[in-house]
Scaffold this motif. Sequence first.
Motif, mmCIF file in Angstrom:
data_model
loop_
_atom_site.group_PDB
_atom_site.id
_atom_site.type_symbol
_atom_site.label_atom_id
_atom_site.label_comp_id
_atom_site.label_asym_id
_atom_site.label_seq_id
_atom_site.Cartn_x
_atom_site.Cartn_y
_atom_site.Cartn_z
ATOM 1 N N GLU A 112 0.818 -1.210 0.000
ATOM 2 C CA GLU A 112 0.000 0.000 0.000
ATOM 3 C C GLU A 112 0.856 1.266 0.000
ATOM 4 N N LYS B 121 -5.501 -5.520 -15.622
ATOM 5 C CA LYS B 121 -5.070 -5.298 -14.238
ATOM 6 C C LYS B 121 -4.603 -3.850 -14.045
ATOM 7 N N TRP C 135 0.430 0.000 -4.799
ATOM 8 C CA TRP C 135 0.235 -1.154 -5.672
ATOM 9 C C TRP C 135 -1.044 -1.882 -5.307
ATOM 10 N N SER C 136 -1.717 -2.397 -6.298
ATOM 11 C CA SER C 136 -2.838 -3.303 -6.065
ATOM 12 C C SER C 136 -2.270 -4.702 -5.844
ATOM 13 N N GLN C 137 -3.121 -5.627 -5.386
ATOM 14 C CA GLN C 137 -2.669 -7.016 -5.249
ATOM 15 C C GLN C 137 -2.271 -7.586 -6.606
ATOM 16 N N GLU C 138 -2.989 -7.170 -7.651
ATOM 17 C CA GLU C 138 -2.683 -7.646 -8.994
ATOM 18 C C GLU C 138 -1.302 -7.167 -9.455
ATOM 19 N N PRO D 60 -4.375 -0.119 -12.802
ATOM 20 C CA PRO D 60 -4.766 0.585 -11.573
ATOM 21 C C PRO D 60 -5.518 1.872 -11.893
#
Length: 231
Positions: free
Chosen positions: A27, A216, A31-34, A218
């Motif tokens: 975070e 994916k 970044w996203s989890q992807e 963001p």
Amino acid sequence: MNATEQAPQARLLTPAELGLCVRLFREVRQWSQEQLAEISGLNVRTIQRVEQSQAASLDTRRALARAFDFEDVDVLNKPFTIPTEAELKAQKEKFDREHVTLTALPLTTGKQLAKLVELHMMDLSEPGFELSREADETFAELVDYFRDYRDCADAYTETTKFEVYDELQARIDALKTLGVSLRYAERKMQVKWGTDSDAKPMPVSVLYVVAFPLGKEPEQFATPKSGGIRL
């Protein structure tokens, strides 16, 4: 209790602590989890399991350490000093001071990209994840082409610009075929020209063109407040 006794002790992370650290590291970087999955080479389900405090293998912890740019890839497999809440807050504040978060907007057509290039005298264009060799070359060709166009856009008539739109579209479509999606952002900056310390900064508008994994993308991305800008 003295200061030494209050200092956090290094020890192996529990699955719950590892999950918390991974989420916080992710975070902080916006970044996203992807995105973390793509950067680390793990699948999204593995990232989710780690952040849900489930056990992580030695190889998973190494992949995560690489993704977060730890010099020691085994750092998450060794005794680890758990950051205090104050330390985490200080890291987040430092990141926010050094970075700006931009809205990532879809970039899908050659005409759209050409018009954006015409409006900005500078750009910062780079992949947001590890590209294959073919995708990396295609992205580089796209960037080279629109930078060349920016340098001589005034020489094009409205009719001949359609050739540019088609060339850019072909490269955007090629990237999509290779699993790469483009996002753009715009940013106002103050730039000082030359080496004169007394020179007055000039306002400029900067275009960011960033490649992300198709599907994916963001909604936002973070970038250093000061960094390399291409003319």
